[in-house]
Motif scaffolding. Structure first.
Motif, PDB file in Angstrom:
ATOM      1  N   PRO A   7       0.792  -1.237   0.000  1.00  0.00           N
ATOM      2  CA  PRO A   7       0.000   0.000   0.000  1.00  0.00           C
ATOM      3  C   PRO A   7       0.827   1.292   0.000  1.00  0.00           C
ATOM      4  N   HIS A   8       1.948   1.332   0.715  1.00  0.00           N
ATOM      5  CA  HIS A   8       2.717   2.579   0.772  1.00  0.00           C
ATOM      6  C   HIS A   8       3.322   2.934  -0.583  1.00  0.00           C
ATOM      7  N   TYR A   9       3.620   1.941  -1.417  1.00  0.00           N
ATOM      8  CA  TYR A   9       4.109   2.235  -2.770  1.00  0.00           C
ATOM      9  C   TYR A   9       2.999   2.834  -3.614  1.00  0.00           C
ATOM     10  N   LEU A  10       1.806   2.289  -3.486  1.00  0.00           N
ATOM     11  CA  LEU A  10       0.660   2.832  -4.219  1.00  0.00           C
ATOM     12  C   LEU A  10       0.386   4.275  -3.812  1.00  0.00           C
ATOM     13  N   GLU A  11       0.437   4.540  -2.512  1.00  0.00           N
ATOM     14  CA  GLU A  11       0.165   5.896  -2.032  1.00  0.00           C
ATOM     15  C   GLU A  11       1.198   6.887  -2.555  1.00  0.00           C
ATOM     16  N   ALA A  12       2.447   6.494  -2.569  1.00  0.00           N
ATOM     17  CA  ALA A  12       3.511   7.388  -3.056  1.00  0.00           C
ATOM     18  C   ALA A  12       3.314   7.730  -4.532  1.00  0.00           C
ATOM     19  N   VAL A  13       2.923   6.754  -5.328  1.00  0.00           N
ATOM     20  CA  VAL A  13       2.757   7.024  -6.758  1.00  0.00           C
ATOM     21  C   VAL A  13       1.463   7.806  -7.012  1.00  0.00           C
ATOM     22  N   ARG A  14       0.469   7.619  -6.179  1.00  0.00           N
ATOM     23  CA  ARG A  14      -0.748   8.451  -6.291  1.00  0.00           C
ATOM     24  C   ARG A  14      -0.428   9.911  -5.985  1.00  0.00           C
ATOM     25  N   GLU A  15       0.441  10.138  -5.003  1.00  0.00           N
ATOM     26  CA  GLU A  15       0.869  11.505  -4.684  1.00  0.00           C
ATOM     27  C   GLU A  15       1.640  12.110  -5.854  1.00  0.00           C
ATOM     28  N   LEU A  16       2.469  11.321  -6.500  1.00  0.00           N
ATOM     29  CA  LEU A  16       3.197  11.787  -7.683  1.00  0.00           C
ATOM     30  C   LEU A  16       2.218  12.186  -8.783  1.00  0.00           C
ATOM     31  N   ALA A  17       1.219  11.371  -9.012  1.00  0.00           N
ATOM     32  CA  ALA A  17       0.203  11.688 -10.026  1.00  0.00           C
ATOM     33  C   ALA A  17      -0.497  13.001  -9.692  1.00  0.00           C
ATOM     34  N   ALA A  18      -0.856  13.185  -8.434  1.00  0.00           N
ATOM     35  CA  ALA A  18      -1.539  14.418  -8.026  1.00  0.00           C
ATOM     36  C   ALA A  18      -0.668  15.642  -8.266  1.00  0.00           C
ATOM     37  N   ARG A  19       0.622  15.544  -7.957  1.00  0.00           N
ATOM     38  CA  ARG A  19       1.544  16.669  -8.185  1.00  0.00           C
ATOM     39  C   ARG A  19       1.628  17.047  -9.661  1.00  0.00           C
ATOM     40  N   CYS A  20       1.401  16.061 -10.522  1.00  0.00           N
ATOM     41  CA  CYS A  20       1.513  16.291 -11.968  1.00  0.00           C
ATOM     42  C   CYS A  20       0.158  16.491 -12.629  1.00  0.00           C
ATOM     43  N   ASP A  21      -0.896  16.647 -11.821  1.00  0.00           N
ATOM     44  CA  ASP A  21      -2.252  16.805 -12.338  1.00  0.00           C
ATOM     45  C   ASP A  21      -2.614  15.655 -13.281  1.00  0.00           C
ATOM     46  N   ALA A  22      -2.244  14.456 -12.872  1.00  0.00           N
ATOM     47  CA  ALA A  22      -2.530  13.259 -13.667  1.00  0.00           C
ATOM     48  C   ALA A  22      -3.542  12.394 -12.928  1.00  0.00           C
ATOM     49  N   GLU A  23      -4.341  11.704 -13.697  1.00  0.00           N
ATOM     50  CA  GLU A  23      -5.306  10.768 -13.112  1.00  0.00           C
ATOM     51  C   GLU A  23      -4.621   9.430 -12.892  1.00  0.00           C
ATOM     52  N   PRO A  24      -4.556   8.961 -11.638  1.00  0.00           N
ATOM     53  CA  PRO A  24      -3.966   7.637 -11.400  1.00  0.00           C
ATOM     54  C   PRO A  24      -4.990   6.535 -11.678  1.00  0.00           C
ATOM     55  N   VAL A  25      -4.565   5.537 -12.408  1.00  0.00           N
ATOM     56  CA  VAL A  25      -5.400   4.384 -12.727  1.00  0.00           C
ATOM     57  C   VAL A  25      -4.615   3.140 -12.332  1.00  0.00           C
ATOM     58  N   VAL A  26      -5.215   2.237 -11.571  1.00  0.00           N
ATOM     59  CA  VAL A  26      -4.531   1.020 -11.142  1.00  0.00           C
ATOM     60  C   VAL A  26      -5.025  -0.157 -11.971  1.00  0.00           C
ATOM     61  N   TRP A  27      -4.083  -0.831 -12.607  1.00  0.00           N
ATOM     62  CA  TRP A  27      -4.387  -2.104 -13.251  1.00  0.00           C
ATOM     63  C   TRP A  27      -4.044  -3.177 -12.223  1.00  0.00           C
ATOM     64  N   ASP A  28      -5.031  -3.681 -11.532  1.00  0.00           N
ATOM     65  CA  ASP A  28      -4.805  -4.671 -10.485  1.00  0.00           C
ATOM     66  C   ASP A  28      -4.774  -6.063 -11.110  1.00  0.00           C
ATOM     67  N   MET A  29      -3.602  -6.658 -11.058  1.00  0.00           N
ATOM     68  CA  MET A  29      -3.401  -7.990 -11.626  1.00  0.00           C
ATOM     69  C   MET A  29      -3.008  -8.979 -10.526  1.00  0.00           C
ATOM     70  N   THR A  30      -3.420  -8.666  -9.300  1.00  0.00           N
ATOM     71  CA  THR A  30      -3.086  -9.532  -8.176  1.00  0.00           C
ATOM     72  C   THR A  30      -3.913 -10.810  -8.159  1.00  0.00           C
ATOM     73  N   ASP A  31      -4.877 -10.892  -9.061  1.00  0.00           N
ATOM     74  CA  ASP A  31      -5.692 -12.111  -9.126  1.00  0.00           C
ATOM     75  C   ASP A  31      -5.045 -13.200  -9.985  1.00  0.00           C
ATOM     76  N   ILE A  32      -3.911 -12.914 -10.595  1.00  0.00           N
ATOM     77  CA  ILE A  32      -3.209 -13.921 -11.378  1.00  0.00           C
ATOM     78  C   ILE A  32      -2.557 -14.900 -10.400  1.00  0.00           C
ATOM     79  N   ASP A  33      -2.869 -16.164 -10.541  1.00  0.00           N
ATOM     80  CA  ASP A  33      -2.415 -17.224  -9.650  1.00  0.00           C
ATOM     81  C   ASP A  33      -0.884 -17.255  -9.558  1.00  0.00           C
TER      82      ASP A  33
END
Length: 154
Positions: free
Chosen positions: A90-116
């Motif tokens: 989670p802390h990595y996700l939060e850091a990159v979301r903050e980076l997106a906000a600083r750049c006025d970018a929309e963060p989109v997560v492609w969650d692929m954690t369901d791959i076995d």
């Protein structure tokens, strides 16, 4: 116009890079892929190939600095970016979301954690020299699961 920062989330072998490369190929003039694997190969080639330097957490910190700088530079220049790093904790996700906000970018997560995990291990084994190995994937999976279990209260 706001830019998009796509963040992949999944184990090695989940298909993050394949999906990222396909997305960039659909509009290569307006899209770019950034990831720590490419940066690590550039900054620390001997450490990654078993040379005299040993890979360390200091190397990982340097790589993240360059990844973040590249993402920011691309977003600010009007390019949409996909970063195909694992972002399992989670802390990595939060850091990159903050980076997106600083750049006025929309963060989109492609969650692929369901791959076995077994599928990821099988795919990784097909990579040859670029394989990180079953033990590393299982270790990352256990760390991810322990954080997910703690977060979900299971």
């Amino acid at each position: 116009m706001s830019r998009t920062l796509i963040i992949t989330r999944g184990l090695p072998g989940a298909g993050k890079t394949t999906r990222a490369m396909s997305w960039v190929a659909q509009d290569p003039q307006r899209r770019a892929r950034v990831g720590s694997d490419q940066i690590a190969a550039m900054l620390h080639p001997h450490a990654l190939t078993g040379g005299p330097a040993t890979y360390s957490s200091d190397f990982a910190k340097r790589e993240q600095l360059v990844v973040n700088a590249a993402i920011e530079a691309l977003l600010r220049s009007g390019i949409d970016v996909v970063c195909d790093d694992p972002y399992l904790l989670p802390h990595y996700l939060e850091a990159v979301r903050e980076l997106a906000a600083r750049c006025d970018a929309e963060p989109v997560v492609w969650d692929m954690t369901d791959i076995d995990v077994e599928t990821c291990i099988a795919r990784d084994a097909q990579r040859g020299r670029r394989s990180i190995g079953e033990q590393e994937i299982r270790q990352q999976y256990q760390v991810y699961r322990s954080h997910k279990t703690a977060r979900d209260g299971v």
